[in-house]
Design an enzyme around this catalytic site. Structure first.
Site, PDB file in Angstrom:
ATOM      1  N   ASP A  32       9.114  11.053 -26.870  1.00  0.00           N
ATOM      2  CA  ASP A  32       8.493  12.506 -25.841  1.00  0.00           C
ATOM      3  C   ASP A  32       8.160  13.305 -26.761  1.00  0.00           C
ATOM      4  OD1 ASP A  32      10.943  12.922 -27.736  1.00  0.00           O
ATOM      5  OD2 ASP A  32      12.570  14.232 -25.586  1.00  0.00           O
ATOM      6  N   ASN A  43      23.103  19.278 -22.502  1.00  0.00           N
ATOM      7  CA  ASN A  43      23.601  19.599 -20.958  1.00  0.00           C
ATOM      8  C   ASN A  43      22.638  18.124 -20.124  1.00  0.00           C
ATOM      9  OD1 ASN A  43      20.169  18.594 -21.344  1.00  0.00           O
ATOM     10  ND2 ASN A  43      19.323  20.578 -20.198  1.00  0.00           N
ATOM     11  N   GLU A  90      15.873  15.940 -17.456  1.00  0.00           N
ATOM     12  CA  GLU A  90      16.486  17.567 -17.698  1.00  0.00           C
ATOM     13  C   GLU A  90      17.694  16.678 -16.472  1.00  0.00           C
ATOM     14  OE1 GLU A  90      16.940  18.828 -20.125  1.00  0.00           O
ATOM     15  OE2 GLU A  90      14.759  20.310 -20.874  1.00  0.00           O
ATOM     16  N   HIS A 130      20.295  16.012 -21.475  1.00  0.00           N
ATOM     17  CA  HIS A 130      19.472  15.205 -21.481  1.00  0.00           C
ATOM     18  C   HIS A 130      19.266  14.069 -22.033  1.00  0.00           C
ATOM     19  CE1 HIS A 130      17.655  18.153 -23.931  1.00  0.00           C
ATOM     20  NE2 HIS A 130      17.703  16.637 -24.045  1.00  0.00           N
TER      21      HIS A 130
HETATM   22  C1  F6R Z   1      14.301  14.389 -28.813  1.00  0.00           C
HETATM   23  C2  F6R Z   1      15.208  13.905 -27.152  1.00  0.00           C
HETATM   24  C3  F6R Z   1      16.218  14.782 -27.657  1.00  0.00           C
HETATM   25  C4  F6R Z   1      16.809  15.276 -27.972  1.00  0.00           C
HETATM   26  C5  F6R Z   1      18.441  15.703 -27.457  1.00  0.00           C
HETATM   27  C6  F6R Z   1      18.984  16.817 -28.881  1.00  0.00           C
HETATM   28  O1  F6R Z   1      13.107  13.219 -29.132  1.00  0.00           O
HETATM   29  O2  F6R Z   1      14.485  12.995 -26.796  1.00  0.00           O
HETATM   30  O3  F6R Z   1      16.732  14.448 -26.405  1.00  0.00           O
HETATM   31  O4  F6R Z   1      17.770  13.989 -28.577  1.00  0.00           O
HETATM   32  O5  F6R Z   1      17.764  16.685 -27.110  1.00  0.00           O
HETATM   33  O6  F6R Z   1      19.005  16.896 -29.946  1.00  0.00           O
HETATM   34  P1  F6R Z   1      19.263  17.781 -31.542  1.00  0.00           P
HETATM   35  O7  F6R Z   1      19.784  15.753 -32.149  1.00  0.00           O
HETATM   36  O8  F6R Z   1      18.319  18.062 -31.875  1.00  0.00           O
HETATM   37  O9  F6R Z   1      20.692  17.804 -30.777  1.00  0.00           O
END
Ligand code: F6R
Length: 242
Positions: A67, A136, A143, A138
């Site tokens: 992403d 959450n 989401e 995702h």
């Molecule tokens: C990032 C992504 C998100 C993160 C998630 C956890 O490319 O796709 O899904 O993996 O938000 O983020 P952290 O590792 O910062 O807790």
């Protein structure tokens, strides 16, 4: 989903790097899906070390990131493009043309998303996908919603994700409210998946994904339907598991 409970983040980095290395040894031209965020930073440091020591060769590898914020300049130090070059790509011998990240500068997001799916397909699909998880539930920026999208798409970020990601910005108001993300189908088509989960703040969502229920309220719960997922978690994230 296979789960491996590790002592700490260092052990998660060791094991996940060994899994990526094995994939590259088996297939020099592997297609690897990558995530940003805090969780995979140890893995990226380890891959950089292995490459520097001559233990790993990325010259044939192609990567696709999950992403990118939209809109955002690649040169912005909050962009995922910047993060990936800073944390990983500048430290390994990957060819620039083999790196793919959704383009947060594109003029037409719909066109960009179609082209991104096509590039993944023409690379032969993703061999191994690295994932983190949002508090959450995702994955990528898929989401929690009543309906989840299959393909790469432009999406809105939920207030909880904006809040969680505000630690990288000077204020919550600066966090982009949209992102380009691989869809649930793009992720589920990966031949294998490694999900990394660390920290006490992820214990509640970890419990949910191992509860035996699949729901669009917890997008990561769909990984239970995938035949080859390994979840590497630390003891803090595993605290609520039976
Ligand atoms: C990032 C992504 C998100 C993160 C998630 C956890 O490319 O796709 O899904 O993996 O938000 O983020 P952290 O590792 O910062 O807790």
């Amino acid at each position: 989903m296979k789960k491996i409970i590790c002592k700490n983040e260092a052990e998660i980095a060791e094991i996940s790097a060994a899994m990526i290395a094995e994939q590259i040894f088996i297939k020099r031209e592997s297609v690897i899906g990558l995530a940003t965020g805090s969780t995979p930073e140890g893995l990226y440091r380890k891959l950089g070390e292995m490459c520097k020591n001559g233990d790993l060769d990325f010259s044939g590898v192609r990567t696709f990131n999950l992403d990118e914020y939209y809109p955002i300049k690649k040169s912005s130090d909050q962009s995922y493009d910047y993060f990936m070059w800073d944390r990983l790509f500048s430290h390994i011998n990957i060819e620039r043309e083999n790196v793919h990240i959704p383009n947060g500068e594109c003029a037409d997001p719909a066109e960009e998303c179609i082209a991104y799916e096509q590039k993944i397909a023409s690379a032969g699909g993703i061999d191994i996908q690295v994932l983190g998880i949002g508090v959450n539930g995702h994955i990528g920026f898929n989401e929690p919603e009543a309906e989840l999208k299959m393909d790469t798409h432009l999406t809105g970020l939920t207030p909880s994700t904006i809040e969680a990601n505000s630690r990288f910005f000077s204020s919550v108001g600066e966090v982009p409210t949209k992102a380009l993300t691989m869809g649930m189908g793009t992720i589920m088509k990966a031949r294998s998946i490694i999900m990394l989960i660390t920290g006490e703040h992820k214990a509640a969502i970890t419990e949910k994904i191992f509860s035996g229920v699949v729901t669009t309220d917890v997008p990561a719960s769909f990984l239970n339907l995938h035949p080859n997922v390994t979840v590497l978690l630390d003891e803090a994230a595993a605290a609520k598991l039976k």
